[in-house]
Design an enzyme around this catalytic site. Sequence first.
Site, PDB file in Angstrom:
ATOM      1  N   GLU A   1      -7.883  19.717   9.637  1.00 36.55           N
ATOM      2  CA  GLU A   1      -8.117  18.660   8.637  1.00 36.55           C
ATOM      3  C   GLU A   1      -8.861  19.173   7.404  1.00 36.55           C
ATOM      4  OE1 GLU A   1      -7.571  15.788   7.649  1.00 36.55           O
ATOM      5  OE2 GLU A   1      -6.478  14.722   9.229  1.00 36.55           O
TER       6      GLU A   1
ATOM      7  N   HIS B   1      -8.828   2.467   6.355  1.00 35.42           N
ATOM      8  CA  HIS B   1      -7.673   2.641   5.467  1.00 35.42           C
ATOM      9  C   HIS B   1      -6.953   1.309   5.257  1.00 35.42           C
ATOM     10  CE1 HIS B   1      -7.427   7.158   6.668  1.00 35.42           C
ATOM     11  NE2 HIS B   1      -8.049   7.019   5.505  1.00 35.42           N
TER      12      HIS B   1
ATOM     13  N   ASN C   1       0.822  -1.211   0.000  1.00 38.84           N
ATOM     14  CA  ASN C   1       0.000   0.000   0.000  1.00 38.84           C
ATOM     15  C   ASN C   1       0.855   1.260   0.000  1.00 38.84           C
ATOM     16  OD1 ASN C   1      -2.603   1.409   0.326  1.00 38.84           O
ATOM     17  ND2 ASN C   1      -1.745   2.004   2.315  1.00 38.84           N
ATOM     18  N   VAL C   2       0.431   2.238  -0.791  1.00 37.44           N
ATOM     19  CA  VAL C   2       1.021   3.574  -0.734  1.00 37.44           C
ATOM     20  C   VAL C   2      -0.123   4.533  -0.413  1.00 37.44           C
ATOM     21  CG1 VAL C   2       2.463   5.284  -1.886  1.00 37.44           C
ATOM     22  CG2 VAL C   2       2.600   2.881  -2.591  1.00 37.44           C
ATOM     23  N   GLY C   3      -0.119   5.066   0.773  1.00 33.54           N
ATOM     24  CA  GLY C   3      -1.223   5.927   1.195  1.00 33.54           C
ATOM     25  C   GLY C   3      -0.705   7.212   1.814  1.00 33.54           C
TER      26      GLY C   3
END
Lengths: 473, 75
Positions: free
Chosen positions: A272, A181, A159-161
């Site tokens: 956020e 996620h 995973n690349v998050g």
Amino acid sequence: MFRDLREFLGKLEQEGQLVYFHDEILPEPDIRAIQRGSQDIGSTGPAVIIDNVKGYKGKKLAVNVHGSWANHAIMMGMDKNTNLKDQFYELADRWDSYPGELKWVKDAPCQEVVIEKDINLYEILPLFRINKNDAGFYLSKASIVTKDPEDPDNVDKENVGTYRVQVQGPDTVAMQGLAFHDVAIHLKKAEEKNQPLPIAICLGVDPMLTFMASTPLNYNQSEYKYAAAINGIPMELTKCIGYDLDVPAGAEIVLEGEIIPRKRVCEGPFGEFPGSYSGTRKQVEIKIKRVTHRKDPIFENLYLGRPWTEIDTLLGLNTCVPLYKQLKETMPEVKAVNALYQHGLTVIIATDQRFGGYAKSVAMRLATTPHGISYAKNIILVDGDVDPFDLNQVMWAFSTRIRGSQDVIVVPGTPGMPLDPASEPPGMGVKVIIDATTPMAPERVLREVKMVEKVDKAEYYQKIIADLHSQIK
Amino acid sequence: MKCVRCLHGDAHKVAEAPDGSGAWEVYLCDRCNYSWRSTEEEDVINPEKRDPWFQLDKVDLDTLQIPCPIPPLVK
């Protein structure tokens, strides 16, 4: 398109979309204000390289790199004046060329300099407080790599998050990974066995990889292969020095480390993407074991706060296209999806109708897509000939087609996005479906109305007039 | 040293300006993990002037929400 951040910055400079800020400034509040100011220029704003931060002499910082639709078009290899709808369809076309090619290289630029002793992130990186009431200095634009501990050779599950990272000590950071996620799946498998989870935090990568790292893909879809497919060139990777993790060979900086199993530490608040501060929570802790970087590295970070900010552009079309593709699989009448607003908390879908009531079915389909389950809380339907990216057209549909008694549907008690301040308790939500399409049979239509037709060749002449206009500027 | 956010005495210096200019120092609280730079605005680094909404002196840190729960051990 671009092999790494440096190639992209070079192109932005060539296109007049990059400026340098050489005056001496303080880390706070000046970097925050420069980011906000450059963002507020709007859809044509430039990226900014800052190279004279007090106390950080000699270090370079890049901000607002994805901060405008002009830069976004250049990232796609398109003319910087390309409109949003054309960028959407271009991305949707290239989406189907997945998977792209991966290529592993040795002597990667990202490992030109290796730091293993006396790591002090506060001194290595030109850190700064993004919003005034953040809990500390954050990495807001990292591409974070982990592997499935039970299937480590499967690159599709690597995973690349992008997850927010708070620096919490010279060699310690905390990271927010929410339960939905992909990184949470990897973490759960490691923590069930009380094992540390290797992690690589990559800073300053090819802009398309940053873009894909923030895209809601399926668990077994590779961000690297998507970036390669959309770029049309192989993604160059290299192995971390200390872990079996693949990182972009051209990354500016890579932090190699481990998530400490079964430990949570105080993290946040952080300003956020909904434009509000998150609460203070207990999040995972990561020990950084090694820092590798290019010579003269560029630290790239992102401003997010009261929208519109760079994160809205970065999370824009990559939220729209997967939703569009998922709807299109079973509902070919869908013409376009605008999920630009707060990562798809509000979604506008342009669709033709197969029969009466069909638009509402499209909305329910969207609400059950992986991303839509938690995010899509306001779902707006417009006719297929309405451009969902043109809010003037959307408001026209609102004004003339909504019958409040039957076109507004509220579904309480559904999943919600915990960072949405209207999600109460965090994680729960309410779906609102607003059907602004024209009713069709067998739905009973009380009045026969014909909408004024679209004007033929108007787009053709629009381009000509716009060219003539730009010549006299 | 007192943390400007949770007001406990668990804060200490973690960094100085790396260019040797002495332009600033960075402090970190080991209890609530708040960090700040000596040159920041008064309403960030002075507890008297900080927005009380963001203070943690009356918050039990053990009761904070855990968004990513720790799973049971599997043998």
